[in-house]
Each structure stands twice: as C-alpha cells, then as structure tokens.
Design a protein around this motif. Structure first.
Motif, PDB file in Angstrom:
ATOM      1  N   VAL A 206     -42.863  -1.600 115.454  1.00 34.40           N
ATOM      2  CA  VAL A 206     -42.219  -0.969 114.288  1.00 34.40           C
ATOM      3  C   VAL A 206     -41.692   0.429 114.629  1.00 34.40           C
ATOM      4  O   VAL A 206     -40.658   0.852 114.106  1.00 34.40           O
ATOM      5  CB  VAL A 206     -43.184  -0.899 113.088  1.00 34.40           C
ATOM      6  CG1 VAL A 206     -43.455  -2.290 112.539  1.00 34.40           C
ATOM      7  CG2 VAL A 206     -44.489  -0.207 113.451  1.00 34.40           C
ATOM      8  N   HIS A 207     -42.382   1.154 115.519  1.00 38.65           N
ATOM      9  CA  HIS A 207     -41.953   2.502 115.896  1.00 38.65           C
ATOM     10  C   HIS A 207     -40.640   2.446 116.675  1.00 38.65           C
ATOM     11  O   HIS A 207     -39.701   3.209 116.410  1.00 38.65           O
ATOM     12  CB  HIS A 207     -43.032   3.194 116.727  1.00 38.65           C
ATOM     13  CG  HIS A 207     -44.384   3.176 116.102  1.00 38.65           C
ATOM     14  ND1 HIS A 207     -44.698   3.934 115.002  1.00 38.65           N
ATOM     15  CD2 HIS A 207     -45.507   2.462 116.402  1.00 38.65           C
ATOM     16  CE1 HIS A 207     -45.965   3.707 114.653  1.00 38.65           C
ATOM     17  NE2 HIS A 207     -46.468   2.816 115.484  1.00 38.65           N
ATOM     18  N   VAL A 208     -40.596   1.545 117.652  1.00 35.62           N
ATOM     19  CA  VAL A 208     -39.392   1.380 118.473  1.00 35.62           C
ATOM     20  C   VAL A 208     -38.216   0.977 117.595  1.00 35.62           C
ATOM     21  O   VAL A 208     -37.108   1.524 117.721  1.00 35.62           O
ATOM     22  CB  VAL A 208     -39.643   0.336 119.586  1.00 35.62           C
ATOM     23  CG1 VAL A 208     -38.336  -0.097 120.233  1.00 35.62           C
ATOM     24  CG2 VAL A 208     -40.608   0.897 120.631  1.00 35.62           C
ATOM     25  N   GLN A 209     -38.440   0.042 116.684  1.00 35.44           N
ATOM     26  CA  GLN A 209     -37.362  -0.406 115.803  1.00 35.44           C
ATOM     27  C   GLN A 209     -36.842   0.735 114.936  1.00 35.44           C
ATOM     28  O   GLN A 209     -35.630   0.908 114.781  1.00 35.44           O
ATOM     29  CB  GLN A 209     -37.859  -1.533 114.895  1.00 35.44           C
ATOM     30  CG  GLN A 209     -38.118  -2.844 115.612  1.00 35.44           C
ATOM     31  CD  GLN A 209     -38.632  -3.905 114.662  1.00 35.44           C
ATOM     32  OE1 GLN A 209     -38.068  -4.111 113.589  1.00 35.44           O
ATOM     33  NE2 GLN A 209     -39.714  -4.576 115.035  1.00 35.44           N
ATOM     34  N   ARG A 210     -37.742   1.516 114.374  1.00 37.68           N
ATOM     35  CA  ARG A 210     -37.337   2.597 113.477  1.00 37.68           C
ATOM     36  C   ARG A 210     -36.479   3.636 114.209  1.00 37.68           C
ATOM     37  O   ARG A 210     -35.416   4.040 113.728  1.00 37.68           O
ATOM     38  CB  ARG A 210     -38.573   3.268 112.871  1.00 37.68           C
ATOM     39  CG  ARG A 210     -38.243   4.272 111.778  1.00 37.68           C
ATOM     40  CD  ARG A 210     -39.455   4.967 111.218  1.00 37.68           C
ATOM     41  NE  ARG A 210     -39.957   5.996 112.125  1.00 37.68           N
ATOM     42  CZ  ARG A 210     -41.108   5.925 112.779  1.00 37.68           C
ATOM     43  NH1 ARG A 210     -41.884   4.866 112.643  1.00 37.68           N
ATOM     44  NH2 ARG A 210     -41.495   6.908 113.575  1.00 37.68           N
ATOM     45  N   VAL A 211     -36.936   4.045 115.387  1.00 34.83           N
ATOM     46  CA  VAL A 211     -36.199   5.041 116.162  1.00 34.83           C
ATOM     47  C   VAL A 211     -34.857   4.471 116.617  1.00 34.83           C
ATOM     48  O   VAL A 211     -33.822   5.154 116.550  1.00 34.83           O
ATOM     49  CB  VAL A 211     -37.033   5.518 117.375  1.00 34.83           C
ATOM     50  CG1 VAL A 211     -36.214   6.441 118.268  1.00 34.83           C
ATOM     51  CG2 VAL A 211     -38.308   6.212 116.905  1.00 34.83           C
ATOM     52  N   GLU A 257     -43.688  11.917 118.022  1.00 32.05           N
ATOM     53  CA  GLU A 257     -42.816  12.909 117.395  1.00 32.05           C
ATOM     54  C   GLU A 257     -42.403  12.534 115.972  1.00 32.05           C
ATOM     55  O   GLU A 257     -41.732  13.322 115.294  1.00 32.05           O
ATOM     56  CB  GLU A 257     -41.559  13.121 118.250  1.00 32.05           C
ATOM     57  CG  GLU A 257     -41.877  13.587 119.674  1.00 32.05           C
ATOM     58  CD  GLU A 257     -40.631  13.793 120.525  1.00 32.05           C
ATOM     59  OE1 GLU A 257     -39.685  14.427 120.036  1.00 32.05           O
ATOM     60  OE2 GLU A 257     -40.617  13.290 121.664  1.00 32.05           O
ATOM     61  N   LYS A 258     -42.783  11.326 115.533  1.00 33.82           N
ATOM     62  CA  LYS A 258     -42.429  10.856 114.177  1.00 33.82           C
ATOM     63  C   LYS A 258     -40.927  11.028 113.913  1.00 33.82           C
ATOM     64  O   LYS A 258     -40.501  11.463 112.864  1.00 33.82           O
ATOM     65  CB  LYS A 258     -43.222  11.609 113.093  1.00 33.82           C
ATOM     66  CG  LYS A 258     -44.697  11.712 113.352  1.00 33.82           C
ATOM     67  CD  LYS A 258     -45.385  10.354 113.387  1.00 33.82           C
ATOM     68  CE  LYS A 258     -46.899  10.526 113.563  1.00 33.82           C
ATOM     69  NZ  LYS A 258     -47.537   9.400 114.232  1.00 33.82           N
ATOM     70  N   PHE A 259     -40.132  10.719 114.930  1.00 34.30           N
ATOM     71  CA  PHE A 259     -38.671  10.921 114.870  1.00 34.30           C
ATOM     72  C   PHE A 259     -38.058  10.141 113.714  1.00 34.30           C
ATOM     73  O   PHE A 259     -38.361   8.966 113.542  1.00 34.30           O
ATOM     74  CB  PHE A 259     -38.057  10.470 116.210  1.00 34.30           C
ATOM     75  CG  PHE A 259     -36.570  10.642 116.297  1.00 34.30           C
ATOM     76  CD1 PHE A 259     -36.019  11.857 116.656  1.00 34.30           C
ATOM     77  CD2 PHE A 259     -35.722   9.586 115.995  1.00 34.30           C
ATOM     78  CE1 PHE A 259     -34.643  12.021 116.751  1.00 34.30           C
ATOM     79  CE2 PHE A 259     -34.350   9.731 116.080  1.00 34.30           C
ATOM     80  CZ  PHE A 259     -33.807  10.956 116.456  1.00 34.30           C
TER      81      PHE A 259
END
Length: 259
Positions: A206-211, A257-259
């Motif tokens: 989910v992190h990779v997708q969001r960024v 980094e919660k980019f």
C-alpha cells in the motif's frame, strides 16, 4: 502537484541510495534469510519470510524467528531429514490465516522438490522444453508446481499468489527481488542467475502504491497484476536493467517519510 520525468528520477535515485543500505535489514523481513549463508537455507527462510510478510514488520520478524526455532534453526536440514515425529514441532504455528496445515504441506512440497533439485529457482523456470519467457509465466509456473502434488490443501493456495488470479503478487515478487537482484549494497542476495533482473516486477504494497500514484507512476486504481506491471514499466524508463531497485525508494518514501 505534478512532477517531471527528470524530477521523479532524481528523487528515486536519491532515495534508492538512502534506503538500500545494510541499515534497512534489521527491521525488515529480509533480515530472516540474512541469518543464513547456505544457499538452500537462504531460499527456504526467504520464502517463508516473504509469504508471512503480512502486517507489522516487527510481528512478521518475530513469527519467522519462531518458525525457524521450530525447525531447529536449520530449515534445509529439517526439511530433508525430518522424521514423522519431528513434524510435531510445527503443530500450532499460526500467523494471521496461515496455519500449521499450510506449513506442513509446504514442508512436504519442499522435501519433494529438494530431493530432485539444488535450487528453488528451478521451480519458477518451467520445463526445459517450455521455459518461461517473462515474470508472469514464472510466477504461474511456481504456483502450478507447488500445488501439483497429491493432497495439496485448497486453503493453502491463498498464501501463494499467482498472476493467473489477477493478483499483484506483492510477496512473491519481493521474494524474487531478494533472490535475483545483485548489487553492492548487501540487502538483496542475488544468488539466482537464470532470471534476469530486468524481468523483475515491483512488489506493490500500500505504501509503494500510494507514493507511485503521487509521483504519477500509476494510473490504475485496482491493486492487481496489471497495476504491478504498469508501475514496473514506468520504473524501467528510469533503469531498464534494474527497475525494481526503486522499490526501496518508493517504500522508504512511504513508510519513513509519509510522502
């Protein structure tokens, strides 16, 4: 905000250097195969670490350590040499919906497989007459082989993804990144030589997708195999030989980094 191709490449190259370091290892499931040096131990420990990579990283690592303890900290030896009585050590193991039924079958599969082959890489390649030509085929080959044995429990199939079911195959793609990618940073192992690094597909959590969406690298909203291929195709524009190295950058931007 929109970013130019050059801006995205510069950002990803910078974060790749920042996050693909030995400091990444201790807090990530990749630390589990790093406990070993023997090729087969790395393959087996890495496989279980990847398919159990579900939830908080600290919990995943603790469950993997528990599993290795049940295998006497020697997974390859345990799989090849265990007696029926030794399997009692595996009873009661559980992580999320993965349980001892799944574990016992995979131990059975690995014993059958390693009695015939030196490396698990072969399980992805297909037959010499019909060797896989891309990553989609390799993952489908692996799934079919794992569940080709008699008495394969239907419930275990949900723990190993396949593009044939449209899955993004995050965990198995991460496992392949560990085994195939070769670089000087020491996180990935690069112990497999027959699968090209250029063919790897980015693990899409989910992190990779969001960024990736924020950076304009993903248009597709559904989390499936087509999305994983779309992202990887964009990453190949930055590095056609090693596109999946940017997994570190995307993951680090998202988690750290919660980019």
């Amino acid at each position: 905000m929109s970013y130019s191709h050059a801006q995205v490449k510069a950002l990803l190259d910078d974060r790749y250097q920042r996050y693909n370091t030995p400091d990444f290892i201790p807090n990530d499931p990749v630390s589990i195969p790093h406990l070993f040096s023997r090729r087969q131990d790395v393959e087996i420990a890495g496989f279980f670490a990847s398919i159990l990579a579900w939830g908080q990283r600290k919990t995943i690592i603790n469950k993997c350590r528990e599993l290795l303890q049940r295998m006497d900290h020697a997974p390859y030896q345990f799989i090849l040499q265990h007696q029926e009585n030794d399997l009692k050590q595996l009873l009661g193991f559980k992580h999320r919906t993965f349980n001892d039924t799944d574990l016992l079958y995979l131990v059975y599969f690995f014993r059958w497989f390693y009695e015939q082959h030196e490396s698990l890489e072969v399980a992805f390649l297909g037959s010499p007459e019909r060797e896989a030509v891309n990553q989609k085929q390799r993952l489908e080959n692996f799934f079919q082989l794992v569940f080709s044995l008699p008495d394969a429990p239907p419930r275990t199939r949900k723990h190993i993804s396949t593009p044939a079911r449209k899955s993004a195959c995050k965990r198995i793609n991460m496992y392949l990144r560990w085994m195939v990618r070769k670089d000087s940073h020491g996180v990935d192992f690069g112990i497999w030589g027959r699968i090209p690094t250029a063919d790897l597909v980015c693990p899409c959590d989910v992190h990779v997708q969001r960024v990736a969406r924020k950076l304009g690298l993903l248009q597709r909203t559904q989390s499936d195999w087509a999305m994983a291929e779309e992202l990887t195709q964009h990453l190949r524009a930055f590095d056609p030989v090693d596109p999946v190295k940017y997994d570190y950058a995307l993951f680090g931007l998202g988690v750290e980094e919660k980019f």
